[in-house]
Design a protein around this motif. Structure first.
Motif, PDB file in Angstrom:
ATOM      1  N   ASP A   1       8.336  -4.368   2.544  1.00  0.00           N
ATOM      2  CA  ASP A   1       7.087  -4.758   1.876  1.00  0.00           C
ATOM      3  C   ASP A   1       6.687  -3.750   0.811  1.00  0.00           C
ATOM      4  O   ASP A   1       6.214  -4.106  -0.261  1.00  0.00           O
ATOM      5  CB  ASP A   1       5.951  -4.853   2.908  1.00  0.00           C
ATOM      6  N   ARG A   2       6.881  -2.471   1.112  1.00  0.00           N
ATOM      7  CA  ARG A   2       6.451  -1.428   0.187  1.00  0.00           C
ATOM      8  C   ARG A   2       7.172  -1.548  -1.150  1.00  0.00           C
ATOM      9  O   ARG A   2       6.642  -1.199  -2.192  1.00  0.00           O
ATOM     10  CB  ARG A   2       6.722  -0.047   0.795  1.00  0.00           C
ATOM     11  N   PHE A   3       8.397  -2.036  -1.100  1.00  0.00           N
ATOM     12  CA  PHE A   3       9.142  -2.221  -2.335  1.00  0.00           C
ATOM     13  C   PHE A   3       8.600  -3.393  -3.136  1.00  0.00           C
ATOM     14  O   PHE A   3       8.378  -3.308  -4.334  1.00  0.00           O
ATOM     15  CB  PHE A   3      10.621  -2.447  -2.005  1.00  0.00           C
TER      16      PHE A   3
ATOM     17  N   ALA B   1      19.984  -1.401   9.517  1.00  0.00           N
ATOM     18  CA  ALA B   1      18.729  -0.775   9.952  1.00  0.00           C
ATOM     19  C   ALA B   1      18.007  -0.156   8.757  1.00  0.00           C
ATOM     20  O   ALA B   1      18.600   0.121   7.720  1.00  0.00           O
ATOM     21  CB  ALA B   1      18.957   0.268  11.038  1.00  0.00           C
ATOM     22  N   ALA B   2      16.726   0.042   8.925  1.00  0.00           N
ATOM     23  CA  ALA B   2      15.915   0.599   7.843  1.00  0.00           C
ATOM     24  C   ALA B   2      16.298   2.054   7.599  1.00  0.00           C
ATOM     25  O   ALA B   2      16.632   2.784   8.529  1.00  0.00           O
ATOM     26  CB  ALA B   2      14.437   0.507   8.207  1.00  0.00           C
ATOM     27  N   PRO B   3      16.283   2.492   6.350  1.00  0.00           N
ATOM     28  CA  PRO B   3      16.573   3.904   6.072  1.00  0.00           C
ATOM     29  C   PRO B   3      15.463   4.788   6.610  1.00  0.00           C
ATOM     30  O   PRO B   3      14.317   4.351   6.727  1.00  0.00           O
ATOM     31  CB  PRO B   3      16.633   3.957   4.543  1.00  0.00           C
ATOM     32  N   PRO B   4      15.771   6.041   6.940  1.00  0.00           N
ATOM     33  CA  PRO B   4      14.713   6.960   7.380  1.00  0.00           C
ATOM     34  C   PRO B   4      13.725   7.197   6.252  1.00  0.00           C
ATOM     35  O   PRO B   4      14.032   7.006   5.067  1.00  0.00           O
ATOM     36  CB  PRO B   4      15.486   8.237   7.750  1.00  0.00           C
ATOM     37  N   GLU B   5      12.540   7.604   6.608  1.00  0.00           N
ATOM     38  CA  GLU B   5      11.460   7.760   5.638  1.00  0.00           C
ATOM     39  C   GLU B   5      11.871   8.637   4.458  1.00  0.00           C
ATOM     40  O   GLU B   5      11.562   8.332   3.306  1.00  0.00           O
ATOM     41  CB  GLU B   5      10.233   8.369   6.329  1.00  0.00           C
TER      42      GLU B   5
END
Length: 760
Positions: free
Chosen positions: A6-8, A304-308
């Motif tokens: 979403d942030r993207f 999986a999502a990348p780390p922050e």
């Protein structure tokens, strides 16, 4: 879908998604939330069937076509065409049209049938199957007389296939010559046949005109046919297929279809299809953001999502490399399928953004992918300084990586490559980098040790795996674990290059030094100091032009990042004082020598401002500690086990007196093990290269010279007695072959450096 995606999509970004067709709009804050993305798997290439599965905005288009089919005047028949490129979603659109016609189908207002022309080959087979499909669908609603007319029509036209083909060939040939005479006979036969066809066609048309329902015949993927078969389908629809209340829905790529027509009828093209089709509609282009969201749903589930800490770079790479390549739903499917197969093999050892990007290039730009794979030396690491002929260098890069691309795509590819390989910022930009350690730490494709993993789908012997790296860091605080791990790496040879994997482990620890928790540093240092001599193996020493370093030197580099970059002098001093008493002898001497050297140079012309590990008082303490450790090792016999006995003798002399060292070596000359150890230790090597020039090609590998230099040992060792002992040992018949080889090498080696003497 999670918030990282979403942030993207909810942030304004002033970068172009794609420049290949037109300037695309910037991502808007008003895009729908990730929760609105349908939970549909992209693993199969099957078209969707229901509106709730529509992720690309096809359904409104399908609804409009369905309404037109129900409401349009079809008294003379109609032909609709859905135009779209390969993979754009034409079959999905057809399925959604059928879905929205379901009420009319239930009321028997519309009778649909699907004819798959690519199941058949040849004009005759296509014609027969075409009319069989008409009879099976339309014929059910007709009386016996009309059904017989349909059967007769199909039979007549199928038998006329060769005649139709002959006429088409004749018409398409401007200079028919002698073929005209044969063509006249052909036309006469067809004319007799044509009167029968017209009669039966009239009967069928009259019967269909009285129907209160519409017959929908769907022909999908016409562009999958060969040229002749595709043209036969268009001919059938144009000549006899146009019937009252019969509606055709065709799906194909208009550009390919026009090319097929032009191939057989050069004067025709778009005009030919216009004579066949009354309603042609271009499939709406999917929103680039919808395509990206659908792909990212698979990325999240598979990778999986990348780390922050890596999210920003992930979006930079995705936006500049991957997104511009995804044009159609099928593109998203192809890349999704690719990462589902390839990611599990390398997921621990590569960066997810870089891997997704290089896979996108492999799938959609295979020639560029191959160029990248074949020119690693031009891409990895950093460009340390401006080339003296920067323009020529730029031309070379352009020729290798951009030639063959359309001009409008070159800037797009430049941006993509610069995003993956920062070294190119100094070629196509004006940016130079002084440090590339982070690239290696993060296992980026631009890192020399990790580049090959992105293409081999396996970690080669030039890199420690991510799980091994994580284990080294995680176990740093557990006393004994680091020593055990390094010993195991020292016992494991590299598969392709000489040496062991312990050199790689030390390099990895150097890169990960900042990741070792502060509370784990003390036990880690203790383990490292204990095992330092055991792992300082000759096989891991890199010598020669452009390559150097021992494992002791690698430990020094590791300590720079572990201590100098993280702790103040007082804390470092306390840590060294705690670890030093348990250190192996040779490493303790090596570390002491570095600390003492920095202390002695302070304030002189040789002072480079380098920080010391410890304070001055501790330097003196280390000197005394190392001297005592040498004496203890000499007394208990363990001094003979150190890797470099010659180095130890010199350092012993520096911390005591030459006489103290000579007294010990005089005793040891009676010990065969000492003589063998010294003979091996004093053999030195030098390496030379001819760099070429003035017409000479130079050397591709170094030349190696062996020599001994015993003069400097004169005060510490009885040289004459030592040589006599070597000769005596060579006279023994029970001498082991490896021991004999050492002693013979010593005897053959000249007494100085022949490379230096000859001026090579």
């Amino acid at each position: 879908m999670r918030g990282w995606i979403d942030r993207f999509f909810n942030a304004k970004v002033d970068v172009e998604v794609s420049k290949t067709e037109k300037q695309s709009e910037t991502i808007s804050e008003t895009l729908f939330n990730a929760a609105d993305v349908p939970a549909v798997s992209l693993s199969g290439d099957s078209p969707i069937k229901l509106p709730e599965h529509d992720a690309f905005g096809i359904d409104p288009f399908a609804q409009a076509i369905a309404k037109s089919i129900v409401a349009a005047d079809a008294k003379d028949g109609l032909v609709y065409a859905i135009n779209g490129a390969w993979g754009a979603g034409k079959s999905s659109a057809v399925n959604l049209i059928l879905h929205h016609l379901s009420d009319s189908v239930a009321k028997e207002e519309v009778v649909p049938t699907v004819f798959n022309p690519w199941w058949f080959s040849g004009a005759e087979a296509l014609t027969i199957s075409f009319f069989q499909e008409l009879r099976a669908t339309v014929g059910k609603s007709l009386d016996e007389k009309a059904r017989e007319a349909m059967a007769t029509l199909g039979s007549r036209l199928s038998s006329a296939g060769p005649l139709l083909g002959g006429l088409a060939s004749l018409a398409a040939t401007p200079a028919a010559g002698a073929a005209v005479a044969g063509g006249a006979s052909l036309i006469e036969k067809f004319s007799r046949l044509d009167s029968t066809v017209e009669k039966e066609h009239r009967k069928l048309a009259e019967a269909l005109a009285n129907q209160d329902k519409r017959f929908l015949i769907i022909l999908d993927d016409i562009d999958r046919l060969g040229t002749d078969d595709a043209l036969q389908v268009f001919k059938l629809i144009k000549s006899v297929g146009r019937l009252p209340n019969v509606i055709y829905l065709l799906a194909f790529d208009r550009h390919l279809a026009e090319k097929m027509v032009a191939e057989r009828f050069p004067a025709e093209g778009a005009s030919y299809l216009e004579k066949v089709i009354q309603g042609a509609f271009d499939l709406p282009n999917p929103d680039p953001d919808d395509l990206c969201k659908q792909l990212l749903s698979t990325v999240e589930s598979v990778m999986a999502a990348p780390p922050e800490a890596k999210i920003q770079r992930f979006w930079n790479v995705f936006y500049d490399v991957v997104a511009p390549l995804i044009k159609t739903p099928r593109d998203a499917v192809r890349l999704s399928n690719s990462i589902k197969v390839s990611w599990p093999a390398v997921q621990e050892n590569v960066d997810r953004a870089d891997f997704l990007a290089i896979e996108a290039l492999r799938v959609f730009l295979p020639e560029l992918h191959q160029a990248i794979r074949n020119h690693a030396s031009m891409l990895v690491g950093r460009q340390s300084e401006r080339n003296h002929n920067q323009q020529e260098l730029k031309k070379e890069y352009d020729a290798i990586f951009l030639d063959g691309l359309p001009p409008r795509r070159r800037e797009e590819i430049k941006i993509a490559l610069r995003r993956l390989f920062p070294r190119l910022d100094s070629i196509w930009g004006n940016m130079w980098y002084s440090d590339d350690s982070r690239w290696t730490r993060d296992r980026l494709i631009c890192s020399p040790p990790h580049f090959s993993t992105y293409f081999a789908f396996a970690v080669l012997d030039d890199a420690i795996t991510a799980s091994e790296s994580d284990a080294l860091v995680a176990n740093a605080g557990k006393l004994g674990m680091t020593a055990a791990a390094l010993r195991q790496y020292a016992r494991t040879p590299r598969r392709r290059k000489k040496g062991t994997r312990v050199a790689l482990a030390l390099q990895e620890l150097r890169i990960r030094a900042a990741d070792i928790a502060e509370g784990d540093v003390r036990p880690f240092l203790t383990d490292l100091f204990i095992v330092a001599d055991e792992i300082n193996l000759n096989s891991d020493v890199s010598r020669g032009f452009g390559d150097y370093g021992s494992n002791h030197l690698r430990i020094h580099w590791l300590l720079n990042g572990l201590l100098l970059d993280r702790f103040d002098l007082q804390t470092r001093t306390a840590m060294i004082r705690e670890a030093a008493p348990t250190s192996s002898v040779s490493w303790l001497i090596d570390l002491t020598g570095r600390c003492q050297d920095l202390k002695l140079k302070r304030g002189t012309d040789e002072d480079r401002g380098s920080e010391n590990f410890v304070d001055d008082e501790t330097v003196d303490w280390l000197v005394e500690l190392s001297a005592n450790r040498i004496r203890v090792a000499a007394e208990d016999g363990t001094l003979l086990q150190v890797p470099d006995i010659e180095f130890i003798l010199y350092r012993w002399r520096d911390r005591a007196t030459p006489d103290e060292v000579r007294a010990w070596t005089d005793v040891q000359l009676d010990n065969d093990a000492f003589v063998l150890k010294m003979a091996d230790a004093v053999i030195s090597q030098s390496f030379s290269y001819d760099l070429g020039g003035f017409g000479s090609l130079g050397d591709r590998v170094s030349r190696t010279y062996e020599y001994v230099n015993l003069k400097s040992l004169g005060a510490l060792l009885d040289i004459a007695r030592f040589r006599t002992r070597v000769s005596d040992l060579l006279g023994k018949s029970d001498l082991a072959p490896s021991e004999r080889q050492i002693l013979e090498r010593f005897q053959k080696a000249p007494e100085d450096d022949p490379g230096a003497r000859s001026g090579v």
